[in-house]
Design a protein around this motif. Structure first.
Motif, PDB file in Angstrom:
ATOM      1  N   TRP A  64       0.837  -1.202   0.000  1.00 16.08           N
ATOM      2  CA  TRP A  64       0.000   0.000   0.000  1.00 16.08           C
ATOM      3  C   TRP A  64       0.869   1.247   0.000  1.00 16.08           C
ATOM      4  O   TRP A  64       1.788   1.363   0.789  1.00 16.08           O
ATOM      5  N   ASP A 117      -2.673   0.336  -4.375  1.00 15.02           N
ATOM      6  CA  ASP A 117      -2.382  -1.074  -4.160  1.00 15.02           C
ATOM      7  C   ASP A 117      -1.732  -1.554  -5.445  1.00 15.02           C
ATOM      8  O   ASP A 117      -2.387  -1.590  -6.491  1.00 15.02           O
ATOM      9  N   ARG A 143     -14.812  -0.193  -5.290  1.00  8.32           N
ATOM     10  CA  ARG A 143     -15.785  -1.153  -4.756  1.00  8.32           C
ATOM     11  C   ARG A 143     -15.611  -2.540  -5.350  1.00  8.32           C
ATOM     12  O   ARG A 143     -16.216  -3.483  -4.882  1.00  8.32           O
ATOM     13  N   HIS A 146     -11.621  -4.732  -3.689  1.00 11.41           N
ATOM     14  CA  HIS A 146     -11.598  -5.191  -2.297  1.00 11.41           C
ATOM     15  C   HIS A 146     -13.013  -5.097  -1.746  1.00 11.41           C
ATOM     16  O   HIS A 146     -13.848  -4.381  -2.273  1.00 11.41           O
ATOM     17  N   SER A 147     -13.291  -5.791  -0.636  1.00  9.95           N
ATOM     18  CA  SER A 147     -14.612  -5.634  -0.028  1.00  9.95           C
ATOM     19  C   SER A 147     -14.750  -4.189   0.419  1.00  9.95           C
ATOM     20  O   SER A 147     -13.820  -3.595   0.957  1.00  9.95           O
ATOM     21  N   SER A 149     -16.384  -2.574   2.783  1.00 10.42           N
ATOM     22  CA  SER A 149     -16.222  -2.192   4.189  1.00 10.42           C
ATOM     23  C   SER A 149     -14.761  -2.244   4.607  1.00 10.42           C
ATOM     24  O   SER A 149     -14.289  -1.374   5.339  1.00 10.42           O
ATOM     25  N   ASN A 150     -14.013  -3.222   4.128  1.00  8.87           N
ATOM     26  CA  ASN A 150     -12.593  -3.306   4.474  1.00  8.87           C
ATOM     27  C   ASN A 150     -11.791  -2.183   3.856  1.00  8.87           C
ATOM     28  O   ASN A 150     -10.956  -1.578   4.520  1.00  8.87           O
ATOM     29  N   ILE A 151     -12.036  -1.891   2.598  1.00  5.49           N
ATOM     30  CA  ILE A 151     -11.246  -0.855   1.933  1.00  5.49           C
ATOM     31  C   ILE A 151     -11.585   0.526   2.494  1.00  5.49           C
ATOM     32  O   ILE A 151     -10.704   1.363   2.662  1.00  5.49           O
ATOM     33  N   SER A 153     -12.586   1.267   5.614  1.00 12.81           N
ATOM     34  CA  SER A 153     -11.950   1.362   6.927  1.00 12.81           C
ATOM     35  C   SER A 153     -10.441   1.530   6.786  1.00 12.81           C
ATOM     36  O   SER A 153      -9.841   2.416   7.390  1.00 12.81           O
ATOM     37  N   PHE A 154      -9.834   0.693   5.984  1.00 14.53           N
ATOM     38  CA  PHE A 154      -8.388   0.740   5.800  1.00 14.53           C
ATOM     39  C   PHE A 154      -7.967   2.063   5.164  1.00 14.53           C
ATOM     40  O   PHE A 154      -7.025   2.711   5.610  1.00 14.53           O
ATOM     41  N   LYS A 157      -8.267   5.134   7.566  1.00 20.10           N
ATOM     42  CA  LYS A 157      -7.196   5.185   8.565  1.00 20.10           C
ATOM     43  C   LYS A 157      -5.900   5.706   7.958  1.00 20.10           C
ATOM     44  O   LYS A 157      -5.196   6.511   8.550  1.00 20.10           O
TER      45      LYS A 157
END
Length: 172
Positions: A64, A117, A143, A146-147, A149-151, A153-154, A157
């Motif tokens: 990343w 990525d 979308r 990656h899923s 919700s995971n992307i 959140s990640f 941050k």
């Protein structure tokens, strides 16, 4: 389009929705009469600064990368991602290549950060300080790769940490 406008002038007027970003524009709209301002809805979200990622280059896996957007090089990726993330899901303005190149680049400039990525943009974010708060000006994520919700959140941050640090916030 012509059929959708048939009869507009017959009643002597029409309703119009206007976006105004600054209260100083209200007198302009008042001149046409019948102007009514509605409040904008904003959400306040508490952020735990100690959970944000600050490294602005790469992570420990070198997978990343967080960096500022580069115009016009990133326009095609950002445009495609925005189409999938916002235009196909939400009611929003379709953004042309020219819009990204001429307007978004000038408006957001060095406040637009991207998360990559393997050299492919997977998320983007821009914030600005407004008084004692920060306003999220732009956000989106891939979308499909990656899923969601995971992307989200990640990405939040990582991108928030870098963006806040850039505008002088002590995040640790």
């Amino acid at each position: 389009m012509s059929t959708s406008c048939d009869g507009v002038g017959d009643s002597g007027g029409m309703s119009c929705s206007l976006l105004h970003a600054n209260p100083e524009f209200r007198p302009v709209y008042n001149k046409v009469g019948g102007y009514e301002c509605v409040p904008s809805k904003w959400s306040l979200v508490p952020i735990e600064l100690n959970k944000l990622v600050i490294n602005s280059t790469t992570d420990e896996t070198n997978k990343w990368t967080t960096r500022q957007a580069i115009f016009p090089q990133d326009v095609s990726q950002l445009k495609a991602l925005h189409t999938e993330y916002s235009e196909k899901r939400l009611i929003t303005i379709t953004r042309s290549t020219e819009y990204w190149t001429n307007y978004v680049s000038a408006e957001l400039g060095d406040s637009l950060w991207v998360l990559e990525d393997d050299a492919s943009i997977v998320a983007w974010l821009s914030i600005r300080k407004r008084g004692d708060r920060y306003q999220l000006r732009e956000f989106g994520a891939d979308r499909n790769k990656h899923s969601i919700s995971n992307i989200i959140s990640f990405a939040l941050k990582r991108l928030l940490g870098v963006a806040l640090q850039q505008i002088g916030e002590d995040v640790h």
